[in-house]
Design a protein around this motif. Structure first.
Motif, PDB file in Angstrom:
ATOM      1  N   THR A  32       0.832  -1.205   0.000  1.00 54.85           N
ATOM      2  CA  THR A  32       0.000   0.000   0.000  1.00 54.85           C
ATOM      3  C   THR A  32       0.863   1.250   0.000  1.00 54.85           C
ATOM      4  OG1 THR A  32      -1.821  -1.120   1.145  1.00 54.85           O
ATOM      5  CG2 THR A  32      -1.755   1.277   1.309  1.00 54.85           C
ATOM      6  N   LEU A  33       1.958   1.229   0.750  1.00 52.67           N
ATOM      7  CA  LEU A  33       2.881   2.358   0.796  1.00 52.67           C
ATOM      8  C   LEU A  33       3.403   2.705  -0.589  1.00 52.67           C
ATOM      9  CD1 LEU A  33       4.835   4.352   2.231  1.00 52.67           C
ATOM     10  CD2 LEU A  33       6.401   2.409   2.521  1.00 52.67           C
ATOM     11  N   LEU A  34       3.862   1.692  -1.330  1.00 59.97           N
ATOM     12  CA  LEU A  34       4.415   1.958  -2.655  1.00 59.97           C
ATOM     13  C   LEU A  34       3.336   2.392  -3.634  1.00 59.97           C
ATOM     14  CD1 LEU A  34       7.150  -0.805  -3.102  1.00 59.97           C
ATOM     15  CD2 LEU A  34       7.230   1.372  -1.873  1.00 59.97           C
ATOM     16  N   LYS A  35       2.160   1.796  -3.532  1.00 60.51           N
ATOM     17  CA  LYS A  35       1.046   2.214  -4.397  1.00 60.51           C
ATOM     18  C   LYS A  35       0.653   3.658  -4.111  1.00 60.51           C
ATOM     19  CE  LYS A  35      -0.897  -2.426  -4.983  1.00 60.51           C
ATOM     20  NZ  LYS A  35      -2.030  -3.330  -4.630  1.00 60.51           N
ATOM     21  N   MET A  36       0.681   4.037  -2.849  1.00 61.15           N
ATOM     22  CA  MET A  36       0.374   5.415  -2.477  1.00 61.15           C
ATOM     23  C   MET A  36       1.372   6.383  -3.111  1.00 61.15           C
ATOM     24  SD  MET A  36       0.373   7.128   1.348  1.00 61.15           S
ATOM     25  CE  MET A  36       2.138   6.813   1.608  1.00 61.15           C
ATOM     26  N   ILE A  37       2.663   6.065  -2.996  1.00 61.18           N
ATOM     27  CA  ILE A  37       3.688   6.941  -3.578  1.00 61.18           C
ATOM     28  C   ILE A  37       3.546   6.999  -5.087  1.00 61.18           C
ATOM     29  CG2 ILE A  37       6.179   7.288  -3.876  1.00 61.18           C
ATOM     30  CD1 ILE A  37       6.519   5.841  -1.132  1.00 61.18           C
ATOM     31  N   SER A  38       3.176   5.868  -5.701  1.00 64.41           N
ATOM     32  CA  SER A  38       3.036   5.805  -7.161  1.00 64.41           C
ATOM     33  C   SER A  38       1.822   6.553  -7.675  1.00 64.41           C
ATOM     34  CB  SER A  38       2.947   4.334  -7.608  1.00 64.41           C
ATOM     35  OG  SER A  38       4.157   3.665  -7.363  1.00 64.41           O
ATOM     36  N   GLY A  39       0.966   7.025  -6.774  1.00 63.33           N
ATOM     37  CA  GLY A  39      -0.218   7.769  -7.199  1.00 63.33           C
ATOM     38  C   GLY A  39      -1.401   6.901  -7.530  1.00 63.33           C
ATOM     39  N   LEU A  40      -1.389   5.645  -7.068  1.00 63.94           N
ATOM     40  CA  LEU A  40      -2.463   4.708  -7.404  1.00 63.94           C
ATOM     41  C   LEU A  40      -3.601   4.720  -6.387  1.00 63.94           C
ATOM     42  CD1 LEU A  40      -0.214   1.687  -8.459  1.00 63.94           C
ATOM     43  CD2 LEU A  40      -1.518   3.187  -9.989  1.00 63.94           C
ATOM     44  N   LEU A  41      -3.374   5.349  -5.221  1.00 66.58           N
ATOM     45  CA  LEU A  41      -4.386   5.347  -4.164  1.00 66.58           C
ATOM     46  C   LEU A  41      -4.629   6.766  -3.660  1.00 66.58           C
ATOM     47  CD1 LEU A  41      -3.156   2.309  -2.012  1.00 66.58           C
ATOM     48  CD2 LEU A  41      -5.117   2.337  -3.556  1.00 66.58           C
ATOM     49  N   PRO A  42      -5.877   7.081  -3.302  1.00 62.61           N
ATOM     50  CA  PRO A  42      -6.155   8.380  -2.669  1.00 62.61           C
ATOM     51  C   PRO A  42      -5.420   8.476  -1.342  1.00 62.61           C
ATOM     52  CG  PRO A  42      -8.193   7.285  -3.363  1.00 62.61           C
ATOM     53  CD  PRO A  42      -7.099   6.270  -3.476  1.00 62.61           C
ATOM     54  N   ARG A  43      -4.941   9.657  -1.022  1.00 66.50           N
ATOM     55  CA  ARG A  43      -4.242   9.843   0.251  1.00 66.50           C
ATOM     56  C   ARG A  43      -4.289  11.315   0.644  1.00 66.50           C
ATOM     57  NH1 ARG A  43      -0.461  13.383  -2.372  1.00 66.50           N
ATOM     58  NH2 ARG A  43       0.653  12.247  -3.995  1.00 66.50           N
ATOM     59  N   THR A  44      -4.057  11.540   1.920  1.00 65.74           N
ATOM     60  CA  THR A  44      -3.864  12.888   2.431  1.00 65.74           C
ATOM     61  C   THR A  44      -2.545  12.907   3.184  1.00 65.74           C
ATOM     62  OG1 THR A  44      -5.016  12.410   4.510  1.00 65.74           O
ATOM     63  CG2 THR A  44      -6.345  13.249   2.677  1.00 65.74           C
ATOM     64  N   ALA A  45      -1.937  14.067   3.302  1.00 68.04           N
ATOM     65  CA  ALA A  45      -0.664  14.172   4.008  1.00 68.04           C
ATOM     66  C   ALA A  45      -0.363  15.635   4.293  1.00 68.04           C
ATOM     67  CB  ALA A  45       0.472  13.561   3.184  1.00 68.04           C
ATOM     68  N   ASP A  46       0.386  15.879   5.362  1.00 67.78           N
ATOM     69  CA  ASP A  46       0.869  17.231   5.636  1.00 67.78           C
ATOM     70  C   ASP A  46       1.944  17.624   4.622  1.00 67.78           C
ATOM     71  OD1 ASP A  46      -0.821  17.311   7.791  1.00 67.78           O
ATOM     72  OD2 ASP A  46       0.742  16.927   9.287  1.00 67.78           O
ATOM     73  N   ARG A  47       2.725  16.634   4.205  1.00 72.29           N
ATOM     74  CA  ARG A  47       3.723  16.860   3.149  1.00 72.29           C
ATOM     75  C   ARG A  47       3.861  15.596   2.337  1.00 72.29           C
ATOM     76  NH1 ARG A  47       9.838  18.643   4.510  1.00 72.29           N
ATOM     77  NH2 ARG A  47       8.763  20.587   5.008  1.00 72.29           N
ATOM     78  N   PHE A  48       3.922  15.761   1.020  1.00 78.59           N
ATOM     79  CA  PHE A  48       4.130  14.631   0.121  1.00 78.59           C
ATOM     80  C   PHE A  48       4.934  15.158  -1.062  1.00 78.59           C
ATOM     81  CE2 PHE A  48       3.364  10.754  -2.088  1.00 78.59           C
ATOM     82  CZ  PHE A  48       2.866   9.853  -1.153  1.00 78.59           C
ATOM     83  N   ASP A  49       6.240  15.315  -0.824  1.00 77.35           N
ATOM     84  CA  ASP A  49       7.117  16.000  -1.774  1.00 77.35           C
ATOM     85  C   ASP A  49       8.170  15.071  -2.345  1.00 77.35           C
ATOM     86  OD1 ASP A  49       5.715  18.239  -0.992  1.00 77.35           O
ATOM     87  OD2 ASP A  49       7.411  19.188   0.044  1.00 77.35           O
TER      88      ASP A  49
END
Length: 239
Positions: free
Chosen positions: A54-71
């Motif tokens: 899930t972590l890698l899918k999140m970084i790859s843009g495949l899953l909705p997410r929220t974050a204070d920073r995602f740079d």
């Protein structure tokens, strides 16, 4: 108007703070903070269901997410797989996902096209110089290769896109100890030679501890650092 493409990178690598992601109403990762500096090798361990893939899918843009920073390199990383690859972040998924009816060469070309590589021959030769083991397989159908050979091709297909950050999911899955040792060593050596960062998810904690600069443990939806010089702490990672 300022655009993502117009923003100048700062060379800070991946920086995530307080990320939350899940599937539907089920939250898998919450308050997750993680970084990978340029050229750094970072391992991620955790049991089944901890959220490693899930972590890698999140970084790859495949899953909705929220974050204070995602740079990435000081610029927000969009939730768009094409844009993520365009920024130099390439994902080698669990299970290798070969195009079985295509040759190894054709699989490499697909990786190059996906990464927007303009000079395929130069990128191909650069990767094959570092990882010559697949040269005899170039004209073979990928579906006829062993699991270890397919994993090496999958990693080569990722590296041919000239990534700044390579993400590898479960490199050791289904492979013999000999294959795991060989492919792990060649992957890390290639990333270090190219200056490519590596975010490596695996259940094989021993191989992660051997090769990574840092190791983090996914537990209860967050990432905890593991002191690799502390045998007792490292032993606690096993499940």
């Amino acid at each position: 108007m300022t655009t993502e493409a117009a923003s100048a990178p700062t060379g800070r690598g991946l920086e995530i703070e307080n990320a939350v992601v899940g599937y539907g109403k089920a939250t898998v990762l919450h308050g997750l903070t993680l970084s990978v500096a340029p050229g750094e090798i970072v391992g991620v361990a955790g049991p089944n269901g901890a959220g490693k893939s899930t972590l890698l899918k999140m970084i790859s843009g495949l899953l909705p997410r929220t974050a204070d920073r995602f740079d990435f390199d000081g610029v927000p990383l969009k939730r768009d797989p094409v844009a993520v690859v365009g920024r130099g972040v390439v994902h080698v998924p669990e299970g290798r996902l070969m195009f079985a009816n295509l040759t190894v060469e054709e699989n490499l070309k697909i990786g190059a096209i996906g990464g927007g590589v303009k000079d395929y021959r130069a990128s191909r030769d650069r990767v094959l110089d570092l990882l010559p083991a697949i040269v005899p397989m170039l004209e073979r159908r990928a579906g006829l290769l062993s699991g270890g050979q397919q994993q090496q091709v999958a990693i080569d297909r990722g590296l041919i896109a000239n990534p700044t950050l390579l993400m590898v999911d479960e490199l050791s899955l289904g492979l013999s100890p000999t294959a795991v040792a060989s492919i792990s060593a060649s992957t890390v050596a290639s990333c270090r030679e190219l200056g490519t960062g590596l975010l490596w998810v695996d259940q094989n904690v021993t191989i992660l501890a051997k090769h990574c600069d840092r190791l983090v443990l996914l537990r209860d939806g967050v990432a905890e650092p593991v002191d690799m010089s502390d045998r007792e702490a490292l032993g606690s990672v096993y499940f």
